[in-house]
Design a protein around this motif. Sequence first.
Motif, PDB file in Angstrom:
ATOM      1  N   MET A  83       0.807  -1.214   0.000  1.00  0.00           N
ATOM      2  CA  MET A  83       0.000   0.000   0.000  1.00  0.00           C
ATOM      3  C   MET A  83       0.845   1.270   0.000  1.00  0.00           C
ATOM      4  SD  MET A  83      -3.039  -1.169  -0.303  1.00  0.00           S
ATOM      5  CE  MET A  83      -2.339  -2.538  -1.232  1.00  0.00           C
ATOM      6  N   PRO A  84       1.844   1.408   0.895  1.00  0.00           N
ATOM      7  CA  PRO A  84       2.652   2.636   0.863  1.00  0.00           C
ATOM      8  C   PRO A  84       3.371   2.854  -0.462  1.00  0.00           C
ATOM      9  CG  PRO A  84       2.962   1.503   2.939  1.00  0.00           C
ATOM     10  CD  PRO A  84       2.205   0.567   2.049  1.00  0.00           C
ATOM     11  N   LEU A  85       3.938   1.783  -1.012  1.00  0.00           N
ATOM     12  CA  LEU A  85       4.651   1.937  -2.280  1.00  0.00           C
ATOM     13  C   LEU A  85       3.677   2.302  -3.397  1.00  0.00           C
ATOM     14  CD1 LEU A  85       7.272   1.812  -3.859  1.00  0.00           C
ATOM     15  CD2 LEU A  85       6.903  -0.648  -4.171  1.00  0.00           C
ATOM     16  N   SER A  86       2.500   1.688  -3.399  1.00  0.00           N
ATOM     17  CA  SER A  86       1.496   2.031  -4.414  1.00  0.00           C
ATOM     18  C   SER A  86       1.107   3.501  -4.309  1.00  0.00           C
ATOM     19  CB  SER A  86       0.254   1.146  -4.258  1.00  0.00           C
ATOM     20  OG  SER A  86       0.536  -0.192  -4.596  1.00  0.00           O
ATOM     21  N   ALA A  87       0.914   3.985  -3.072  1.00  0.00           N
ATOM     22  CA  ALA A  87       0.543   5.384  -2.884  1.00  0.00           C
ATOM     23  C   ALA A  87       1.647   6.310  -3.390  1.00  0.00           C
ATOM     24  CB  ALA A  87       0.257   5.652  -1.411  1.00  0.00           C
ATOM     25  N   LYS A  88       2.904   5.964  -3.093  1.00  0.00           N
ATOM     26  CA  LYS A  88       4.027   6.793  -3.552  1.00  0.00           C
ATOM     27  C   LYS A  88       4.123   6.784  -5.078  1.00  0.00           C
ATOM     28  CE  LYS A  88       6.884   7.753   0.246  1.00  0.00           C
ATOM     29  NZ  LYS A  88       7.730   8.940   0.451  1.00  0.00           N
ATOM     30  N   MET A  89       3.996   5.595  -5.679  1.00  0.00           N
ATOM     31  CA  MET A  89       4.075   5.508  -7.140  1.00  0.00           C
ATOM     32  C   MET A  89       2.915   6.249  -7.784  1.00  0.00           C
ATOM     33  SD  MET A  89       5.465   1.668  -8.060  1.00  0.00           S
ATOM     34  CE  MET A  89       4.039   0.811  -7.358  1.00  0.00           C
ATOM     35  N   LEU A  90       1.734   6.115  -7.205  1.00  0.00           N
ATOM     36  CA  LEU A  90       0.561   6.798  -7.749  1.00  0.00           C
ATOM     37  C   LEU A  90       0.762   8.306  -7.742  1.00  0.00           C
ATOM     38  CD1 LEU A  90      -2.387   6.683  -8.736  1.00  0.00           C
ATOM     39  CD2 LEU A  90      -3.102   6.636  -6.340  1.00  0.00           C
ATOM     40  N   LEU A  91       1.184   8.840  -6.607  1.00  0.00           N
ATOM     41  CA  LEU A  91       1.399  10.279  -6.513  1.00  0.00           C
ATOM     42  C   LEU A  91       2.484  10.732  -7.488  1.00  0.00           C
ATOM     43  CD1 LEU A  91       0.417  12.742  -4.938  1.00  0.00           C
ATOM     44  CD2 LEU A  91       2.201  12.296  -3.250  1.00  0.00           C
ATOM     45  N   ASP A  92       3.462   9.869  -7.714  1.00  0.00           N
ATOM     46  CA  ASP A  92       4.545  10.167  -8.655  1.00  0.00           C
ATOM     47  C   ASP A  92       4.033  10.345 -10.084  1.00  0.00           C
ATOM     48  OD1 ASP A  92       7.063  10.479  -7.487  1.00  0.00           O
ATOM     49  OD2 ASP A  92       7.939   8.894  -8.714  1.00  0.00           O
ATOM     50  N   THR A  93       2.927   9.672 -10.409  1.00  0.00           N
ATOM     51  CA  THR A  93       2.462   9.640 -11.804  1.00  0.00           C
ATOM     52  C   THR A  93       1.250  10.529 -12.070  1.00  0.00           C
ATOM     53  OG1 THR A  93       1.062   7.703 -11.351  1.00  0.00           O
ATOM     54  CG2 THR A  93       3.312   7.280 -12.102  1.00  0.00           C
ATOM     55  N   LEU A  94       0.745  11.240 -11.052  1.00  0.00           N
ATOM     56  CA  LEU A  94      -0.468  12.041 -11.231  1.00  0.00           C
ATOM     57  C   LEU A  94      -0.217  13.371 -11.928  1.00  0.00           C
ATOM     58  CD1 LEU A  94      -2.420  11.544  -7.866  1.00  0.00           C
ATOM     59  CD2 LEU A  94      -2.849  10.477 -10.080  1.00  0.00           C
ATOM     60  N   GLU A  95       1.035  13.790 -11.996  1.00  0.00           N
ATOM     61  CA  GLU A  95       1.394  15.066 -12.631  1.00  0.00           C
ATOM     62  C   GLU A  95       0.655  16.223 -11.971  1.00  0.00           C
ATOM     63  OE1 GLU A  95       0.608  14.413 -16.770  1.00  0.00           O
ATOM     64  OE2 GLU A  95       2.523  13.418 -17.090  1.00  0.00           O
ATOM     65  N   VAL A  96       0.742  16.276 -10.636  1.00  0.00           N
ATOM     66  CA  VAL A  96       0.152  17.377  -9.884  1.00  0.00           C
ATOM     67  C   VAL A  96       1.237  18.025  -9.043  1.00  0.00           C
ATOM     68  CG1 VAL A  96      -2.173  16.408  -9.809  1.00  0.00           C
ATOM     69  CG2 VAL A  96      -0.523  15.782  -8.024  1.00  0.00           C
ATOM     70  N   GLY A  97       0.989  19.273  -8.661  1.00  0.00           N
ATOM     71  CA  GLY A  97       1.977  20.006  -7.886  1.00  0.00           C
ATOM     72  C   GLY A  97       1.352  20.737  -6.724  1.00  0.00           C
ATOM     73  N   ALA A  98       2.153  21.507  -6.024  1.00  0.00           N
ATOM     74  CA  ALA A  98       1.699  22.242  -4.850  1.00  0.00           C
ATOM     75  C   ALA A  98       0.505  23.134  -5.214  1.00  0.00           C
ATOM     76  CB  ALA A  98       2.835  23.072  -4.284  1.00  0.00           C
ATOM     77  N   GLY A  99      -0.526  23.058  -4.388  1.00  0.00           N
ATOM     78  CA  GLY A  99      -1.719  23.870  -4.596  1.00  0.00           C
ATOM     79  C   GLY A  99      -2.811  23.175  -5.383  1.00  0.00           C
ATOM     80  N   ASP A 100      -2.470  22.112  -6.126  1.00  0.00           N
ATOM     81  CA  ASP A 100      -3.485  21.373  -6.883  1.00  0.00           C
ATOM     82  C   ASP A 100      -4.374  20.564  -5.941  1.00  0.00           C
ATOM     83  OD1 ASP A 100      -2.643  22.269  -9.381  1.00  0.00           O
ATOM     84  OD2 ASP A 100      -1.232  20.616  -9.643  1.00  0.00           O
ATOM     85  N   TRP A 101      -5.619  20.322  -6.396  1.00  0.00           N
ATOM     86  CA  TRP A 101      -6.554  19.477  -5.647  1.00  0.00           C
ATOM     87  C   TRP A 101      -6.743  18.139  -6.354  1.00  0.00           C
ATOM     88  CZ3 TRP A 101      -8.921  19.767  -0.979  1.00  0.00           C
ATOM     89  CH2 TRP A 101      -8.883  20.997  -0.302  1.00  0.00           C
ATOM     90  N   ILE A 102      -6.664  17.060  -5.581  1.00  0.00           N
ATOM     91  CA  ILE A 102      -7.033  15.735  -6.066  1.00  0.00           C
ATOM     92  C   ILE A 102      -8.043  15.158  -5.076  1.00  0.00           C
ATOM     93  CG2 ILE A 102      -4.782  15.391  -7.149  1.00  0.00           C
ATOM     94  CD1 ILE A 102      -4.027  13.514  -4.885  1.00  0.00           C
ATOM     95  N   ALA A 103      -8.803  14.155  -5.502  1.00  0.00           N
ATOM     96  CA  ALA A 103      -9.808  13.532  -4.638  1.00  0.00           C
ATOM     97  C   ALA A 103      -9.662  12.020  -4.711  1.00  0.00           C
ATOM     98  CB  ALA A 103     -11.222  13.949  -5.049  1.00  0.00           C
TER      99      ALA A 103
END
Length: 323
Positions: free
Chosen positions: A123-143
């Motif tokens: 789970m932690p690695l999946s979360a890290k990899m997922l966040l790595d690939t979302l192409e979002v930055g500081a201030g962006d909103w994801i849900a």
Amino acid sequence: MKTAIYSEFGTPEKVLQTKEVERPQPGPGQVLVKMVLSPVHNHDLMTIAGHYGFKPALPAVPGTEAVGVVEALGEGVTHLKQGQRVAGGAEKTWAEYYLATAARLVPVPDSVSDETACQLVSMPLSAKMLLDTLEVGAGDWIAINAANGAVGKLLAQYGAEKGVNVLGLVRRDAAVDEMAALGFKTVVATEGEDWQEKVRTITGGAPIIRGIESLGGDGAAQLSGILADGAQLISFGAMTGRPLKISAGELLFRNISVKGFWGAKPPVKPERIGELLGELIRDAAAGKLVLDIEAAYPITDVAEAVRASGEPGRKGKIAIKGS
């Protein structure tokens, strides 16, 4: 040794049994590990049911991650030693002893509990990899829906470290309070009629540009309904076991795009996975990553363990424990 085993695909608590088998021997590049704790993941249950991305040959032993103690080393393994506590992805971990590829194991510092160590990778690695690939930055909103699950909590934690705003959707009002007690404030329950208005209040009307969908069924429509035009919805799981339901209008007129994410085929380079694993070890050793276990069951009670895993309101994973 005792092992959990199933000889047909089906409802996990009905098809799982406990069996006595011979202890395996490590081959070249392998390690024999004495299992201490192995978590019950949703993908483990989906595999037993025959609904996951691959079907193992039957009979099969379930389990895909654990923490344990090195019992024996196979030929060519030099970076680990007998008696060392290790964690990592493996196969057939719901057993008193299991074989693992040595290169996939990481030594666990003494400061990291067994409860955290047994969940350190999937789970932690999946979360890290997922966040790595979302192409979002500081201030962006994801849900993300199913936000009170392990990945939801981890994504909120890691997102905050990068300045990314994470809105969590849960199905029960009580889960909002549970998440707030853990420090997660931007969480909304979808059981109320005005939940979309609560979302707008939290975000201040800012566009939500990524949605992480873990439920299947109506979860996709709920999530896409709060996304901005042109946003991306990522199918991450299917906890309900139902197909995604999303209207053609969301795709045609709002330009919502849909893609999948599967940790077994990660869209990141192997060297980046190694970097992320190093971050997880450091986080766990420093106490920044703590993963709870709700309860641990012996292998002889494996059917009860998987039943308990489906109970709502858990504050941590259910785990199988070794002897």
